[in-house]
Design a protein around this motif. Structure first.
Motif, PDB file in Angstrom:
ATOM      1  N   ILE A 115      -6.236  -5.007  -7.789  1.00 24.57           N
ATOM      2  CA  ILE A 115      -6.171  -3.612  -8.231  1.00 24.57           C
ATOM      3  C   ILE A 115      -4.721  -3.150  -8.320  1.00 24.57           C
ATOM      4  O   ILE A 115      -4.304  -2.469  -9.263  1.00 24.57           O
ATOM      5  N   PHE A 116      -3.919  -3.552  -7.315  1.00 17.48           N
ATOM      6  CA  PHE A 116      -2.493  -3.197  -7.329  1.00 17.48           C
ATOM      7  C   PHE A 116      -1.798  -3.805  -8.538  1.00 17.48           C
ATOM      8  O   PHE A 116      -1.004  -3.139  -9.222  1.00 17.48           O
ATOM      9  N   MET A 138      -9.084  -8.434  -3.591  1.00 13.77           N
ATOM     10  CA  MET A 138      -9.531  -7.387  -4.514  1.00 13.77           C
ATOM     11  C   MET A 138      -8.535  -6.232  -4.541  1.00 13.77           C
ATOM     12  O   MET A 138      -8.200  -5.702  -5.611  1.00 13.77           O
ATOM     13  N   HIS A 139      -8.034  -5.855  -3.374  1.00 15.12           N
ATOM     14  CA  HIS A 139      -7.046  -4.778  -3.303  1.00 15.12           C
ATOM     15  C   HIS A 139      -5.763  -5.166  -4.037  1.00 15.12           C
ATOM     16  O   HIS A 139      -5.167  -4.351  -4.763  1.00 15.12           O
ATOM     17  N   SER A 149       0.821  -1.209   0.000  1.00 13.17           N
ATOM     18  CA  SER A 149       0.000   0.000   0.000  1.00 13.17           C
ATOM     19  C   SER A 149       0.855   1.259   0.000  1.00 13.17           C
ATOM     20  O   SER A 149       1.900   1.309   0.662  1.00 13.17           O
ATOM     21  N   CYS A 181      -3.136  -4.734 -11.411  1.00 13.78           N
ATOM     22  CA  CYS A 181      -3.596  -4.070 -12.631  1.00 13.78           C
ATOM     23  C   CYS A 181      -2.886  -2.728 -12.820  1.00 13.78           C
ATOM     24  O   CYS A 181      -2.480  -2.378 -13.937  1.00 13.78           O
ATOM     25  N   SER A 182      -2.752  -1.984 -11.724  1.00 14.84           N
ATOM     26  CA  SER A 182      -2.044  -0.703 -11.777  1.00 14.84           C
ATOM     27  C   SER A 182      -0.576  -0.907 -12.154  1.00 14.84           C
ATOM     28  O   SER A 182      -0.017  -0.152 -12.963  1.00 14.84           O
TER      29      SER A 182
END
Length: 308
Positions: free
Chosen positions: A204-205, A200-201, A112, A207-208
Motif C-alpha cells: 500500500i505504501f 500488505m502494508h 509509517s 502504491c501511494s
C-alpha cells in the motif's frame, strides 16, 4: 543406484553452503563494524546482523562434516552429538522465521506516518528490537526442547522417524506429538501471518508512493527513489522469497514424514530447499545496501590502483 544423484546433491549443497556462509559472514562483520562505529545505527542493522548470525549457524549445522567430525575430539556419546546438532539447527530455523518477521515489522514502523498506531515505537525502536530478539531466543529454545528428549542415534528400526542420516526421533506419545506439532505450526503461522500483513502494508505504501511519483512527473518535477522505498522493496523481496521457500519446505517435509523411512535423496533435497533462503537473503541485503556497494567500489578501485 542412487550414488550419482546423492553425489550431485552433496556437491550442490557444499557450493550452496559455501556461498551462503561467506555472504553471511561478510554481512555480519560489516554490520558489527557499522554498529560499533556509528553513534546511532539504523534499526535494521541490529536485526540484519542477528539474521546473518542465525543463517551462519543454520548452514553450519546442516553440513554432514559437522555432524560426523565436529565433535570427534570430545568424549561425548553419539546420541549427545545428534541431540546438540539437531537442537541448534531447529532453534536457528525458528529464529530465522521470527527475525525475518521482525525485519518486515521494523520496515512498516519506519515508513509509517506519525498518525499510524505503530509510529509510537519509532523513538525507542532499538530498545524494542533487543527485547523482541531476546523473546525469540526464549521462545525457540523452549519450543524445540523436545528435540533434546526424543532424539536418538539412528538404529536399524522401522518405527522411528528419521530426520537426518544418523539421527532419528524416538517413538513419542501421539498426544505429545500432536501438541508439539500444534505449537510449532501455530508459532510459524503466527510469524508468517505477521509477514503477510506487514507486506500488505508495504505494498500500500509503495502504491501511494508511485501515485505521488506520477503526480510529480506530470508536474515536470523529477521524482527520486527514496531510501525508504528501496528498503521497502528489499524487505518485500525477502519476505516473498521466504514464504515461497517455507511453503516448499513444508511440502517436502510432509512427504518425508509420510514415507516414515530413511531416504537420503529426499532428506538432501529438503536440506537444500531449507537453506536456500539462508543463502540468498544475504546476497539480496548486500546488493541493496548502498553503504556496502560504496565500500565494494572503493575496494575495487584500490585494487585497480595497486595492480597498475
Amino acid at each position: 543406484m542412487n550414488k550419482l544423484p546423492l553425489m550431485f546433491l552433496k556437491n550442490v549443497y557444499f557450493v550452496q553452503a559455501g556461498i551462503g556462509i561467506l555472504a553471511n559472514v561478510f554481512l555480519l562483520v560489516f554490520h558489527i563494524i557499522t554498529i560499533h562505529q556509528v553513534h546511532k545505527p539504523r534499526p535494521t542493522d541490529i536485526t540484519t546482523c542477528h539474521l546473518a548470525f542465525v543463517h551462519i549457524v543454520m548452514l553450519l549445522t546442516t553440513l554432514d562434516i559437522l555432524s560426523e567430525d565436529m565433535f570427534s575430539f570430545l568424549t561425548f556419546v553419539n546420541e549427545l552429538k545428534c541431540k546438540l546438532v539437531l537442537y541448534v539447527s531447529r532453534v536457528a530455523r525458528g529464529l530465522s522465521i521470527s527475525t525475518t518477521c521482525l525485519l518486515s515489522i521494523i520496515q512498516v514502523i519506519t515508513i509509517s506516518p506519525s498518525s499510524f498506531y505503530l509510529s509510537r515505537f519509532k523513538h525507542q525502536l532499538t530498545y524494542y528490537i533487543i527485547i523482541a530478539l531476546f523473546s525469540f531466543w526464549c521462545l525457540n529454545l523452549f519450543s524445540n526442547s523436545n528435540i533434546i528428549i526424543y532424539t536418538v542415534v539412528h538404529p536399524n528400526k522401522t518405527n522411528l522417524l528419521n530426520v537426518t542420516k544418523y539421527c532419528s526421533l524416538s517413538s513419542v506419545n501421539s498426544i505429545i506429538m500432536a501438541l508439539y506439532i500444534m505449537l510449532i505450526l501455530s508459532q510459524n503461522v503466527f510469524f508468517v501471518g505477521l509477514m503477510l500483513l506487514s507486506s500488505m502494508h508495504m505494498v500500500i505504501f509503495l502504491c501511494s508512493h508511485q501515485r505521488k511519483s506520477e503526480y510529480l512527473h506530470s508536474m515536470s518535477i523529477s521524482p527520486r527513489s527514496s531510501p525508504a522505498k528501496r528498503a521497502t522493496h528489499t524487505v518485500l523481496v525477502l519476505v516473498s522469497f521466504f514464504v515461497i521457500m517455507y511453503c516448499l519446505d513444508i511440502i517436502i517435509s510432509s512427504f518425508s514424514i509420510i514415507l516414515r523411512k530413511y531416504d537420503q535423496v529426499v532428506l538432501d533435497i529438503q536440506r537444500l530447499v531449507g537453506n536456500v533462503y539462508a543463502t540468498v537473503s544475504p546476497l539480496v541485503l548486500i546488493s541493496s545496501d548502498k553503504r556496502i556497494i560504496a565500500l565494494l567500489h572503493n575496494v575495487i578501485g584500490m585494487l585497480k590502483i595497486l595492480t597498475n
